[in-house]
Scaffold this motif. Structure first.
Motif, mmCIF file in Angstrom:
data_model
loop_
_atom_site.group_PDB
_atom_site.id
_atom_site.type_symbol
_atom_site.label_atom_id
_atom_site.label_comp_id
_atom_site.label_asym_id
_atom_site.label_seq_id
_atom_site.Cartn_x
_atom_site.Cartn_y
_atom_site.Cartn_z
ATOM 1 N N MET A 1 0.888 -1.197 0.003
ATOM 2 C CA MET A 1 -0.021 0.043 0.128
ATOM 3 C C MET A 1 0.917 1.212 -0.120
ATOM 4 S SD MET A 1 -2.968 0.940 2.743
ATOM 5 C CE MET A 1 -3.988 -0.428 2.422
ATOM 6 N N THR A 2 0.881 2.265 -0.966
ATOM 7 C CA THR A 2 1.447 3.211 -1.063
ATOM 8 C C THR A 2 0.882 4.568 -0.445
ATOM 9 O OG1 THR A 2 0.610 3.973 -3.180
ATOM 10 C CG2 THR A 2 2.618 2.351 -3.343
ATOM 11 N N SER A 3 1.399 5.651 -0.215
ATOM 12 C CA SER A 3 1.145 6.745 0.219
ATOM 13 C C SER A 3 0.186 7.505 -0.592
ATOM 14 C CB SER A 3 2.031 8.043 0.460
ATOM 15 O OG SER A 3 2.795 8.353 -0.757
ATOM 16 N N ARG A 4 0.103 7.141 -1.885
ATOM 17 C CA ARG A 4 -1.012 7.547 -2.891
ATOM 18 C C ARG A 4 -2.239 6.840 -2.993
ATOM 19 N NH1 ARG A 4 0.819 11.567 -6.079
ATOM 20 N NH2 ARG A 4 3.009 11.928 -5.999
ATOM 21 N N GLY A 48 1.528 5.970 5.527
ATOM 22 C CA GLY A 48 2.076 6.958 4.473
ATOM 23 C C GLY A 48 0.805 7.416 3.849
ATOM 24 N N TYR A 49 -0.411 7.575 4.908
ATOM 25 C CA TYR A 49 -1.523 8.580 4.283
ATOM 26 C C TYR A 49 -1.114 9.932 3.867
ATOM 27 C CZ TYR A 49 -5.844 11.225 4.455
ATOM 28 O OH TYR A 49 -6.983 11.801 4.317
ATOM 29 N N ARG A 50 -1.606 10.558 2.807
ATOM 30 C CA ARG A 50 -1.482 11.810 2.445
ATOM 31 C C ARG A 50 -2.882 12.478 2.500
ATOM 32 N NH1 ARG A 50 3.405 12.871 -1.556
ATOM 33 N NH2 ARG A 50 3.294 14.656 -0.492
ATOM 34 N N LEU A 134 9.123 14.597 2.672
ATOM 35 C CA LEU A 134 8.329 14.353 1.666
ATOM 36 C C LEU A 134 7.141 13.434 1.974
ATOM 37 C CD1 LEU A 134 11.228 13.680 -1.108
ATOM 38 C CD2 LEU A 134 9.963 15.670 -0.711
ATOM 39 N N ASP A 135 7.214 12.834 3.051
ATOM 40 C CA ASP A 135 6.149 11.839 3.388
ATOM 41 C C ASP A 135 5.368 12.195 4.451
ATOM 42 O OD1 ASP A 135 4.991 9.857 2.363
ATOM 43 O OD2 ASP A 135 6.298 8.119 3.432
ATOM 44 N N ALA A 136 5.476 13.674 4.684
ATOM 45 C CA ALA A 136 4.957 14.270 6.063
ATOM 46 C C ALA A 136 3.477 14.290 6.021
ATOM 47 C CB ALA A 136 5.376 15.584 6.171
ATOM 48 N N GLY A 137 2.808 14.077 4.781
ATOM 49 C CA GLY A 137 1.248 13.993 4.834
ATOM 50 C C GLY A 137 0.741 15.541 4.489
ATOM 51 N N VAL A 138 1.597 16.432 3.886
ATOM 52 C CA VAL A 138 1.230 17.806 3.542
ATOM 53 C C VAL A 138 1.784 18.185 2.080
ATOM 54 C CG1 VAL A 138 0.908 18.818 5.684
ATOM 55 C CG2 VAL A 138 3.261 18.803 4.893
ATOM 56 N N PRO A 139 1.345 18.844 1.542
ATOM 57 C CA PRO A 139 1.744 19.012 0.110
ATOM 58 C C PRO A 139 3.544 19.650 0.204
ATOM 59 C CG PRO A 139 -0.118 20.040 0.056
ATOM 60 C CD PRO A 139 0.097 19.373 1.621
ATOM 61 N N VAL A 140 4.320 19.428 -0.819
ATOM 62 C CA VAL A 140 5.734 19.533 -0.600
ATOM 63 C C VAL A 140 6.064 20.003 -2.022
ATOM 64 C CG1 VAL A 140 8.052 18.756 -0.218
ATOM 65 C CG2 VAL A 140 6.216 17.806 1.163
ATOM 66 N N VAL A 141 6.702 21.138 -2.158
ATOM 67 C CA VAL A 141 7.349 21.584 -3.144
ATOM 68 C C VAL A 141 9.004 21.592 -3.199
ATOM 69 C CG1 VAL A 141 7.702 23.600 -4.817
ATOM 70 C CG2 VAL A 141 5.389 23.011 -4.057
ATOM 71 N N ALA A 150 12.483 8.078 -2.119
ATOM 72 C CA ALA A 150 11.218 8.596 -1.075
ATOM 73 C C ALA A 150 9.953 8.786 -2.144
ATOM 74 C CB ALA A 150 11.513 9.411 -0.177
ATOM 75 N N THR A 151 9.097 9.019 -1.527
ATOM 76 C CA THR A 151 7.776 9.537 -2.314
ATOM 77 C C THR A 151 8.122 10.741 -2.910
ATOM 78 O OG1 THR A 151 6.272 8.430 -0.537
ATOM 79 C CG2 THR A 151 5.319 10.189 -1.765
ATOM 80 N N GLY A 152 7.401 10.899 -3.858
ATOM 81 C CA GLY A 152 7.932 12.365 -4.665
ATOM 82 C C GLY A 152 7.086 13.365 -4.187
ATOM 83 N N PRO A 153 7.394 14.477 -4.343
ATOM 84 C CA PRO A 153 6.885 15.665 -3.879
ATOM 85 C C PRO A 153 5.574 16.155 -4.559
ATOM 86 C CG PRO A 153 8.838 16.401 -5.309
ATOM 87 C CD PRO A 153 8.729 15.048 -5.241
#
Length: 386
Positions: A1-4, A48-50, A134-141, A150-153
């Motif tokens: 199961m991925t963060s997406r 890894g929930y976003r 990058l996996d903090a659960g908030v949008p990342v630029v 790691a999970t992409g931004p």
């Protein structure tokens, strides 16, 4: 199961609570016991929930801040300070405060509870803090792409670093250089990787071996001076040195002066010809768009040519062109002023913050990539007018 693919229902089942409780816990709203809130956040981070866009809007209303993560060396480099000022200014236009994160970072869950989104500038795959951010659960630029696993931004703002170094290499060869060298940054950031790769590809395309010396990502002038001395001692035919790290160019100039090399004139041409001056004028102010931030043989010191008396230091009085991959106070104020790529760091910081603001407000889709422009500033260190 991925963060997406993780959903609120997945988190609710794993935490043993209702979906509404999970929503309230992650948004910081509702009557949820602190222990339950902590357990839900821990489970969400582990899975890894976003949050979706609706949750992001609610989170923004509750925090009013975004985080900024810079490389550990940033505090002593003009480039990153100017970038930070630009980012702060743009975030404030959307009513957001900017929180500067410690270089070591923090656990993603704790960061997500304090900010609506994150800016991560020049992320290094070797920086242990980056995956959690990058996996903090908030949008990342990110400012430049992240090349790690790691999970992409959520988005990125990038420069065409290959094009900027190509412009520098083209410029010094137009000014008469026949044996260019690059003091390339170490590390595995997108910027460092692009510069090292471009030096090789440009050399192959032009039939010219670009001499490569690796220096620290944020090399000091003293480190650049030592590297330049060693470079010119090992290969006295080098007639152009392009230094990558911000603020390191004065060290290259000191090394040239100590070895009797005349900065601003190439060994190949000696003095600037009229046609060479025209070529420099054509290249002055050249700009490029990013997808952030230096053949033949030298004729100086050969048989029958004047001044070739010190093989280690190079021919006394032989020319040396000097340029930098990053413009700033050190390049503009040097003597002579140093030709450099202006990455426009304040505008770059604004662009990064603007993309994050747009994603938070649903004005831009996640995974948006924007391009940032740069310009080539030609100065006396490459025989161009100061």
């Amino acid at each position: 199961m991925t963060s997406r693919t993780v959903t609120l229902l997945d988190v609710a089942r794993a935490a043993g609570v209702s979906k509404s409780t999970v929503s309230d816990a992650l948004q910081g709203s509702g009557r949820v016991a602190e222990a339950t809130r902590d357990r839900v956040r821990a489970v969400a981070e582990e899975l890894g929930y976003r949050p979706n866009s609706a949750a992001r809007r609610l989170r923004r209303a509750s925090t009013g801040a975004v985080g900024l993560h810079l490389p550990a060396t940033a505090t002593r480099l003009d480039y990153y300070m100017n970038l930070a000022f630009g980012a702060v200014e743009r975030a404030q236009e959307d009513g957001l405060d900017m929180v500067l994160l410690a270089p070591s970072g923090a656990a993603g869950g704790r960061i997500a509870s304090r900010v609506d989104g994150l800016l991560v500038i020049d992320p290094e795959p070797g920086d242990s803090a980056v995956p959690g951010l990058l996996d903090a659960g908030v949008p990342v630029v990110t400012g430049e792409r992240y090349l790690g696993p790691a999970t992409g931004p959520s988005g990125a703002v990038v420069c065409d670093n290959a094009a900027s170094l190509t412009a520098l290499l083209d410029h010094v060869t137009e000014r008469g250089a026949r044996r260019p060298a690059l003091l390339a940054p170490s590390g595995s950031s997108a910027w460092a990787t692009a510069l090292r790769a471009t030096a090789g590809s440009w050399g192959r395309a032009h039939g010219v071996a670009v001499t490569l010396r690796t220096v620290p990502f944020a090399a000091t002038p003293a480190e650049a001076e030592a590297a330049t001395r060693a470079l010119l001692a090992a290969d006295p035919a080098v007639d152009a040195v392009i230094c990558a790290p911000d603020g390191s160019a004065p060290g290259v100039l000191r090394a040239a002066a100590a070895l009797g090399r005349k900065v601003g004139a190439s060994s190949a041409c000696g003095t600037t010809s009229a046609s060479g001056a025209n070529r420099a004028s054509d290249g002055n102010g050249r700009t490029g768009e990013g997808g952030r931030s230096e053949g033949g043989r030298s004729e100086g010191g050969g048989p029958g040519r004047p001044g070739g008396t010190d093989a280690a230091a190079g021919p006394v009085g032989a020319g040396l062109l000097v340029a930098s991959c990053v413009d700033g106070t050190a390049t503009r104020g040097a003597e002579p002023p140093v030709t450099a790529v202006d990455l426009r760091p304040a505008a770059y910081g604004r662009a990064c913050a603007e993309l994050l603001c747009d994603i938070l407000a649903d004005r831009a889709a996640p995974d948006t990539v924007r391009r940032h422009s740069w310009s080539l500033e030609t100065r006396a260190s490459t025989g161009s007018p100061g």
